[in-house]
Scaffold this active site. Sequence first.
Site, PDB file in Angstrom:
ATOM      1  N   LYS A 240      68.021  10.809  36.871  1.00 43.19           N
ATOM      2  CA  LYS A 240      68.316  10.792  35.426  1.00 43.19           C
ATOM      3  C   LYS A 240      67.122  11.301  34.634  1.00 43.19           C
ATOM      4  CE  LYS A 240      67.922   6.745  33.036  1.00 43.19           C
ATOM      5  NZ  LYS A 240      66.999   6.804  31.887  1.00 43.19           N
ATOM      6  N   ASN A 241      65.946  10.736  34.921  1.00 44.31           N
ATOM      7  CA  ASN A 241      64.789  11.045  34.071  1.00 44.31           C
ATOM      8  C   ASN A 241      64.182  12.417  34.347  1.00 44.31           C
ATOM      9  OD1 ASN A 241      65.225   8.705  32.750  1.00 44.31           O
ATOM     10  ND2 ASN A 241      63.558   7.551  33.733  1.00 44.31           N
TER      11      ASN A 241
ATOM     12  N   CYS B 208      63.991  -0.632  20.501  1.00 46.12           N
ATOM     13  CA  CYS B 208      64.762  -0.626  21.739  1.00 46.12           C
ATOM     14  C   CYS B 208      64.628  -2.002  22.367  1.00 46.12           C
ATOM     15  CB  CYS B 208      64.168   0.460  22.625  1.00 46.12           C
ATOM     16  SG  CYS B 208      64.623   0.412  24.336  1.00 46.12           S
TER      17      CYS B 208
ATOM     18  N   ASP C  96      60.318   0.772  35.854  1.00 42.69           N
ATOM     19  CA  ASP C  96      61.772   0.875  36.037  1.00 42.69           C
ATOM     20  C   ASP C  96      62.259   0.164  37.304  1.00 42.69           C
ATOM     21  OD1 ASP C  96      61.893   2.281  33.700  1.00 42.69           O
ATOM     22  OD2 ASP C  96      62.073   4.255  34.631  1.00 42.69           O
TER      23      ASP C  96
ATOM     24  N   ARG D 255      74.799   4.181  32.024  1.00 37.42           N
ATOM     25  CA  ARG D 255      73.864   5.140  31.430  1.00 37.42           C
ATOM     26  C   ARG D 255      72.993   5.778  32.513  1.00 37.42           C
ATOM     27  NH1 ARG D 255      70.449   3.173  26.471  1.00 37.42           N
ATOM     28  NH2 ARG D 255      69.700   5.258  26.958  1.00 37.42           N
TER      29      ARG D 255
HETATM   30  N1  EPU Z   1      53.858   5.020  23.805  1.00 34.52           N
HETATM   31  C1  EPU Z   1      53.150   5.039  22.626  1.00 34.52           C
HETATM   32  N2  EPU Z   1      53.259   6.145  21.830  1.00 34.52           N
HETATM   33  C2  EPU Z   1      54.017   7.211  22.161  1.00 34.52           C
HETATM   34  C3  EPU Z   1      54.737   7.188  23.362  1.00 34.52           C
HETATM   35  C4  EPU Z   1      54.632   6.077  24.179  1.00 34.52           C
HETATM   36  O1  EPU Z   1      52.448   4.100  22.313  1.00 34.52           O
HETATM   37  O2  EPU Z   1      54.064   8.179  21.380  1.00 34.52           O
HETATM   38  C5  EPU Z   1      53.784   3.843  24.694  1.00 34.52           C
HETATM   39  C6  EPU Z   1      55.129   3.141  24.847  1.00 34.52           C
HETATM   40  O3  EPU Z   1      55.372   2.245  23.798  1.00 34.52           O
HETATM   41  C7  EPU Z   1      54.956   2.450  26.175  1.00 34.52           C
HETATM   42  C8  EPU Z   1      54.099   3.436  26.965  1.00 34.52           C
HETATM   43  O4  EPU Z   1      53.478   4.282  26.002  1.00 34.52           O
HETATM   44  O5  EPU Z   1      54.256   1.257  26.015  1.00 34.52           O
HETATM   45  C9  EPU Z   1      54.833   4.287  27.965  1.00 34.52           C
HETATM   46  O6  EPU Z   1      55.987   4.845  27.379  1.00 34.52           O
HETATM   47  P1  EPU Z   1      56.537   6.286  27.759  1.00 34.52           P
HETATM   48  O7  EPU Z   1      56.403   7.174  26.586  1.00 34.52           O
HETATM   49  O8  EPU Z   1      55.931   6.741  29.038  1.00 34.52           O
HETATM   50  O9  EPU Z   1      58.075   5.984  27.992  1.00 34.52           O
HETATM   51  P2  EPU Z   1      59.237   7.025  27.747  1.00 34.52           P
HETATM   52  O10 EPU Z   1      58.735   8.378  27.989  1.00 34.52           O
HETATM   53  O11 EPU Z   1      59.919   6.717  26.463  1.00 34.52           O
HETATM   54  C10 EPU Z   1      60.096   7.153  30.226  1.00 34.52           C
HETATM   55  C11 EPU Z   1      61.375   6.876  30.942  1.00 34.52           C
HETATM   56  C12 EPU Z   1      61.617   5.378  30.966  1.00 34.52           C
HETATM   57  C13 EPU Z   1      60.453   4.715  31.702  1.00 34.52           C
HETATM   58  C14 EPU Z   1      59.136   5.084  31.007  1.00 34.52           C
HETATM   59  C15 EPU Z   1      57.907   4.564  31.724  1.00 34.52           C
HETATM   60  C16 EPU Z   1      62.657   8.866  30.495  1.00 34.52           C
HETATM   61  C17 EPU Z   1      63.802   9.507  29.806  1.00 34.52           C
HETATM   62  N3  EPU Z   1      62.453   7.560  30.247  1.00 34.52           N
HETATM   63  O12 EPU Z   1      60.251   6.618  28.906  1.00 34.52           O
HETATM   64  O13 EPU Z   1      62.818   5.157  31.703  1.00 34.52           O
HETATM   65  O14 EPU Z   1      60.606   3.319  31.704  1.00 34.52           O
HETATM   66  O15 EPU Z   1      59.014   6.516  30.903  1.00 34.52           O
HETATM   67  O16 EPU Z   1      57.865   5.026  33.025  1.00 34.52           O
HETATM   68  O17 EPU Z   1      61.958   9.505  31.271  1.00 34.52           O
HETATM   69  C18 EPU Z   1      64.733   3.969  32.377  1.00 34.52           C
HETATM   70  O18 EPU Z   1      65.061   4.962  33.055  1.00 34.52           O
HETATM   71  O19 EPU Z   1      65.304   2.851  32.497  1.00 34.52           O
HETATM   72  C19 EPU Z   1      63.645   4.097  31.409  1.00 34.52           C
HETATM   73  C20 EPU Z   1      63.479   3.259  30.387  1.00 34.52           C
END
Ligand code: EPU
Length: 419
Positions: free
Chosen positions: A22-23, A116, A304, A396
């Site tokens: 998915k990701n 979220c 995850d 999802r």
């Molecule tokens: N963060 C910030 N600022 C930002 C972006 C992130 O402070 O601008 C923080 C977040 O709040 C969090 C941390 O950085 O504490 C990591 O978040 P990240 O941005 O890496 O998460 P994401 O990119 O929104 C992806 C996956 C998630 C997975 C996370 C962590 C996708 C589409 N989603 O989310 O997947 O948990 O990385 O590995 O790739 C899932 O599949 O169930 C899922 C939630």
Amino acid sequence: MDKIVIRGGERLIGEVEVSGSKNATLPIFASCLLSEGTNVFHNVPNLKDVQTIIKVLNNLGVNVYKQGEAYRIDTKEITNVEAPYDLVKTMRASILVLGPLVARTKRAMVSLPGGCAIGARPINLHLMGLEAMGAKIQLRHGYIEARADELKGADISFDTVTVTGTENLMMAATLARGKTILHNAAMEPEVVDLANVLTKMGARIDGAGTSLIEIEGVKSLHAVEHTIIPDRIEAGTLMVAAGVTRGNIKINKAPVQHMQTIIHKLRESGMEIEPDGDGLRVVGMKRIRSVDVKTQPYPGFPTDMQAQFMVLMSLARGLSVISETIFENRFIHVSELQRMGADIRIQENTAIIQGVESLSGAPVMATDLRASASLILAGLAAEGVTQISRVYHLDRGYEGLDKKLSRLGAKIERVKEGS
Ligand code: EPU
């Protein structure tokens, strides 16, 4: 609305195949906005989130259609630059169109994702990076409005490792003038799969899979054909299913090279895990050992997989400690697991789990994707009947998980809520 009903206690036996990631699919579909032509993708999982990113692309004027098992994404024309609230609120990863849109069409209007269930999840780092590349960003009426006549390469350092933040900026940088350097970049396999697609499109990217990624902008990108990597989190979830049911299953297409930490922790818990063909043979033992885990960005233990691993630890002999360092509120499954008899205490970002002999089936409710998966695992192991409602969260991100488990011998069925 559907619910899932499980009569627990069956040992899982047999073979199962992991679906596409998915990701990896979500950013790769968004990356098509950068290329002009018809892209073709194989091994795309059939998921609600994939349908959502397709709707986001359709809304931008992009034509997406299926031919056999392959998805074809035609991005010759982009007729709109808006990702509306109605779509973004159902899937935060819609933010992944921001970088590619600004790079290709010089303008993007993307709804702010908002909060979220698992945490606040800000996107400040995505915006900081785009601004460093010369984009003008305004937040108005719940929307991010970004404009840039020309993006230029920049030296960008992430305070926190962010997966979609790294992906968004890597995509934007492919069409920027000059070189972009991303420091403290995410190293997840999904980032690498995206970089592989971009490179096939003609992008010049070095260092994907390390914390330092360098992108030399090019004038244009062309369409590609690509096979999406298998989903390491789905594979890990199936492994825990074998663990909690003391099962013996062969998981075909498990991406072993992306799962080293998961495999290591599951082996520590007593499971037997061996390479077998293009995947893994996984055997759950009668005695589950307690193991401590701390979630970390890749190559650490993935957040995850935290909820699923907690179910295994709920049935282990002894005490284990699970620390969640990525998301501040990712213990929402705990109160549901407690209703099934798990002995778990929460102290800030730490869960202290005293293993119990058995869990007992109960009606429970899923509130996010991985929490749903953990409740299914708990139901497989529990005595009696577990009913899991709100399973749209599961759909999802897991392709037919109930069907796959049923073929392995689980007594699991999907019924209409209220029946
Ligand atoms: N963060 C910030 N600022 C930002 C972006 C992130 O402070 O601008 C923080 C977040 O709040 C969090 C941390 O950085 O504490 C990591 O978040 P990240 O941005 O890496 O998460 P994401 O990119 O929104 C992806 C996956 C998630 C997975 C996370 C962590 C996708 C589409 N989603 O989310 O997947 O948990 O990385 O590995 O790739 C899932 O599949 O169930 C899922 C939630």
